[in-house]
Design a protein around this motif. Structure first.
Motif, PDB file in Angstrom:
ATOM      1  N   HIS A  60       5.797  20.713  -3.477  1.00 17.77           N
ATOM      2  CA  HIS A  60       6.161  19.748  -2.435  1.00 17.77           C
ATOM      3  C   HIS A  60       6.578  18.407  -3.025  1.00 17.77           C
ATOM      4  CE1 HIS A  60       2.472  17.350  -2.884  1.00 17.77           C
ATOM      5  NE2 HIS A  60       1.813  18.503  -3.022  1.00 17.77           N
ATOM      6  N   GLY A  61       7.109  17.548  -2.175  1.00 19.67           N
ATOM      7  CA  GLY A  61       7.561  16.236  -2.599  1.00 19.67           C
ATOM      8  C   GLY A  61       6.539  15.152  -2.349  1.00 19.67           C
ATOM      9  N   ALA A  62       6.939  13.914  -2.617  1.00 20.25           N
ATOM     10  CA  ALA A  62       6.074  12.769  -2.383  1.00 20.25           C
ATOM     11  C   ALA A  62       5.732  12.675  -0.894  1.00 20.25           C
ATOM     12  CB  ALA A  62       6.768  11.491  -2.834  1.00 20.25           C
ATOM     13  N   LEU A  63       4.483  12.348  -0.610  1.00 18.85           N
ATOM     14  CA  LEU A  63       3.925  12.259   0.746  1.00 18.85           C
ATOM     15  C   LEU A  63       3.802  13.616   1.417  1.00 18.85           C
ATOM     16  CD1 LEU A  63       5.848   9.152   2.174  1.00 18.85           C
ATOM     17  CD2 LEU A  63       3.800   9.186   0.745  1.00 18.85           C
ATOM     18  N   LYS A  65      -6.673  16.065  -0.639  1.00 23.13           N
ATOM     19  CA  LYS A  65      -7.383  15.831  -1.894  1.00 23.13           C
ATOM     20  C   LYS A  65      -7.624  14.330  -2.086  1.00 23.13           C
ATOM     21  CE  LYS A  65      -5.651  19.863  -4.457  1.00 23.13           C
ATOM     22  NZ  LYS A  65      -4.942  20.307  -5.680  1.00 23.13           N
ATOM     23  N   GLU A  66      -8.694  14.005  -2.773  1.00 24.55           N
ATOM     24  CA  GLU A  66      -9.048  12.610  -3.003  1.00 24.55           C
ATOM     25  C   GLU A  66      -7.946  11.887  -3.782  1.00 24.55           C
ATOM     26  OE1 GLU A  66     -12.654   9.948  -5.059  1.00 24.55           O
ATOM     27  OE2 GLU A  66     -12.660  12.143  -5.197  1.00 24.55           O
ATOM     28  N   VAL A  67      -7.648  10.681  -3.350  1.00 25.27           N
ATOM     29  CA  VAL A  67      -6.607   9.886  -3.987  1.00 25.27           C
ATOM     30  C   VAL A  67      -7.205   9.057  -5.121  1.00 25.27           C
ATOM     31  CG1 VAL A  67      -4.831   8.130  -3.655  1.00 25.27           C
ATOM     32  CG2 VAL A  67      -5.324   9.776  -1.826  1.00 25.27           C
ATOM     33  N   PHE A 104       9.903   1.056   1.203  1.00 23.67           N
ATOM     34  CA  PHE A 104       9.697   1.866   2.400  1.00 23.67           C
ATOM     35  C   PHE A 104       8.254   2.358   2.527  1.00 23.67           C
ATOM     36  CE2 PHE A 104      14.228   2.594   1.280  1.00 23.67           C
ATOM     37  CZ  PHE A 104      14.803   2.046   2.425  1.00 23.67           C
ATOM     38  N   LEU A 105       7.412   2.022   1.566  1.00 27.71           N
ATOM     39  CA  LEU A 105       6.053   2.596   1.520  1.00 27.71           C
ATOM     40  C   LEU A 105       4.987   1.577   1.898  1.00 27.71           C
ATOM     41  CD1 LEU A 105       6.438   4.687  -1.761  1.00 27.71           C
ATOM     42  CD2 LEU A 105       6.650   5.465   0.604  1.00 27.71           C
ATOM     43  N   ASP A 106       5.240   0.820   2.928  1.00 22.95           N
ATOM     44  CA  ASP A 106       4.290  -0.170   3.438  1.00 22.95           C
ATOM     45  C   ASP A 106       3.558   0.420   4.637  1.00 22.95           C
ATOM     46  OD1 ASP A 106       3.089  -2.298   4.927  1.00 22.95           O
ATOM     47  OD2 ASP A 106       4.380  -3.723   3.896  1.00 22.95           O
ATOM     48  N   PRO A 107       2.255   0.722   4.508  1.00 22.09           N
ATOM     49  CA  PRO A 107       1.525   1.369   5.610  1.00 22.09           C
ATOM     50  C   PRO A 107       1.576   0.571   6.913  1.00 22.09           C
ATOM     51  CG  PRO A 107       0.239   1.447   3.596  1.00 22.09           C
ATOM     52  CD  PRO A 107       1.404   0.559   3.317  1.00 22.09           C
ATOM     53  N   GLU A 108       1.462  -0.741   6.839  1.00 18.50           N
ATOM     54  CA  GLU A 108       1.454  -1.561   8.054  1.00 18.50           C
ATOM     55  C   GLU A 108       2.799  -1.491   8.776  1.00 18.50           C
ATOM     56  OE1 GLU A 108       0.180  -5.503   7.214  1.00 18.50           O
ATOM     57  OE2 GLU A 108      -1.843  -4.915   6.631  1.00 18.50           O
ATOM     58  N   VAL A 148      -2.489   7.188   0.126  1.00 18.12           N
ATOM     59  CA  VAL A 148      -1.442   8.050  -0.431  1.00 18.12           C
ATOM     60  C   VAL A 148      -0.147   7.266  -0.592  1.00 18.12           C
ATOM     61  CG1 VAL A 148      -0.071  10.140  -0.080  1.00 18.12           C
ATOM     62  CG2 VAL A 148      -2.487  10.118   0.553  1.00 18.12           C
ATOM     63  N   LEU A 149       0.183   6.459   0.412  1.00 15.47           N
ATOM     64  CA  LEU A 149       1.391   5.637   0.329  1.00 15.47           C
ATOM     65  C   LEU A 149       1.319   4.649  -0.827  1.00 15.47           C
ATOM     66  CD1 LEU A 149       2.099   4.787   4.080  1.00 15.47           C
ATOM     67  CD2 LEU A 149       3.646   5.981   2.541  1.00 15.47           C
ATOM     68  N   ARG A 150       0.194   3.981  -0.944  1.00  9.75           N
ATOM     69  CA  ARG A 150       0.060   2.983  -2.013  1.00  9.75           C
ATOM     70  C   ARG A 150       0.093   3.642  -3.389  1.00  9.75           C
ATOM     71  NH1 ARG A 150      -3.427   0.598   2.004  1.00  9.75           N
ATOM     72  NH2 ARG A 150      -5.201   1.791   1.217  1.00  9.75           N
ATOM     73  N   ALA A 151      -0.535   4.805  -3.507  1.00  6.99           N
ATOM     74  CA  ALA A 151      -0.515   5.516  -4.793  1.00  6.99           C
ATOM     75  C   ALA A 151       0.890   6.005  -5.126  1.00  6.99           C
ATOM     76  CB  ALA A 151      -1.491   6.688  -4.759  1.00  6.99           C
TER      77      ALA A 151
END
Length: 236
Positions: free
Chosen positions: A9-12, A42-44, A116-120, A145-148
C-alpha cells in the motif's frame, strides 16, 4: 501452483485499500499483503516509520514466506519501498510493478507534498477524509500517521534512499505506471530517473491522477498481470 504477488500500500494507506485489486488478481496469483509499520492500526513510531525500514519489512516478509523470487506491486510509497528493497536483495524479486511512485525526491518536492499533511486543515476542510483515516488506522491516532508521513517525506527529500546509481544497477524487471494527470509522480525528472533502470518499461495511464481510486482497476490489474506473467523469474 500460482506465483506469489505481494501488494504494498501507499502512504496513509493499509492493505484494505488494495483489496479490490487483490480480488481482480486472485485467479492468477497467490496474492499476499502486508501493513507497513505505523499503518492499519499498528503503533506509530518515528524510528520505524521510514522508507528504509519499510524496505526492510518487505525483505523480511519475502524471506519468511517465499522460497523463490516473488512478484511485487507497490502503489506510490509501496512501490518506492519495493524498489529500495530490490536494490539490496534483487534475487528475492521476479518482477516489480509500481503505480504513482515518486522517484525524484528533493527538499523542494518534499515541502510541496507535506503541506497537504496538516491534520487540523484536513479535519476542517475534508472531515470525511479525516474520518476515513481514523477508521483505517484505528486504534492508532490518524493525526500521528499524518505527522509521521510528513517526517518520512522530509527525510526522503533531504537524503533520497534510492540513488541514481542504485536504480541504474537494478537487475529486476520493473514496470513503472504513472497516471497522465499525476502531478506527484509524473515529473520530467522522475521520468529521467525511470529511464536509468536497465530492465524497465514506463507507461502513462490515461485519465488517471495520483490517488489509487482514480486508476481503472481492470486496466491496472491487466498491466500487473501481463508484466508479472511475462517475467516469471528463476525458481529458488
Amino acid at each position: 501452483m500460482k506465483p506469489t504477488l505481494l501488494l504494498l500500500h501507499g502512504a496513509l494507506g493499509s492493505p484494505d485499500t488494495l483489496k479490490p485489486l487483490a480480488g481482480l488478481l486472485a485467479a492468477d496469483f497467490d496474492v499476499k499483503m502486508l501493513a507497513f509499520a505505523g499503518h492499519g492500526g499498528k503503533e506509530v513510531q518515528l524510528d520505524t516509520f521510514t522508507l528504509p525500514h519499510f524496505a526492510g519489512e518487505v525483505l523480511t516478509f519475502l524471506a519468511e514466506h517465499e522460497v523463490g523470487p516473488a512478484h511485487v506491486f507497490g502503489y506510490s510509497m509501496g512501490g518506492y519501498a519495493a524498489l529500495l528493497a530490490a536494490t539490496q536483495e534483487p534475487a528475492r524479486f521476479a518482477s516489480i510493478s509500481t503505480l504513482g511512485t515518486k522517484l525524484d525526491w528533493s527538499p523542494e518536492s518534499a515541502a510541496a507534498e507535506t503541506r497537504f499533511l496538516d491534520p487540523e486543515k484536513i479535519l476542517a476542510k475534508v472531515p470525511a477524509f479525516a474520518e476515513t483515516l481514523r477508521q483505517r488506522h484505528a486504534p492508532a491516532d490518524w493525526a500521528a500517521v499524518l505527522r509521521a508521513t510528513a517526517a518520512l517525506m522530509t527525510a526522503a527529500g533531504a537524503r533520497p534512499p534510492l540513488t541514481t546509481e542504485a536504480l541504474a544497477a537494478l537487475p529486476v524487471p520493473v514496470q513503472l505506471l504513472v497516471g497522465d494527470a499525476d502531478h506527484t509522480a509524473g515529473s520530467p525528472t522522475g521520468r529521467a530517473l525511470a529511464a536509468r533502470l536497465p530492465r524497465a518499461r514506463f507507461e502513462l495511464l490515461p485519465a488517471t491522477g495520483h490517488p489509487l481510486e482514480q486508476a481503472n482497476p481492470e486496466l491496472l490489474a491487466a498491466r500487473i498481470r501481463n508484466f508479472a506473467l511475462g517475467n516469471p523469474g528463476k525458481k529458488g
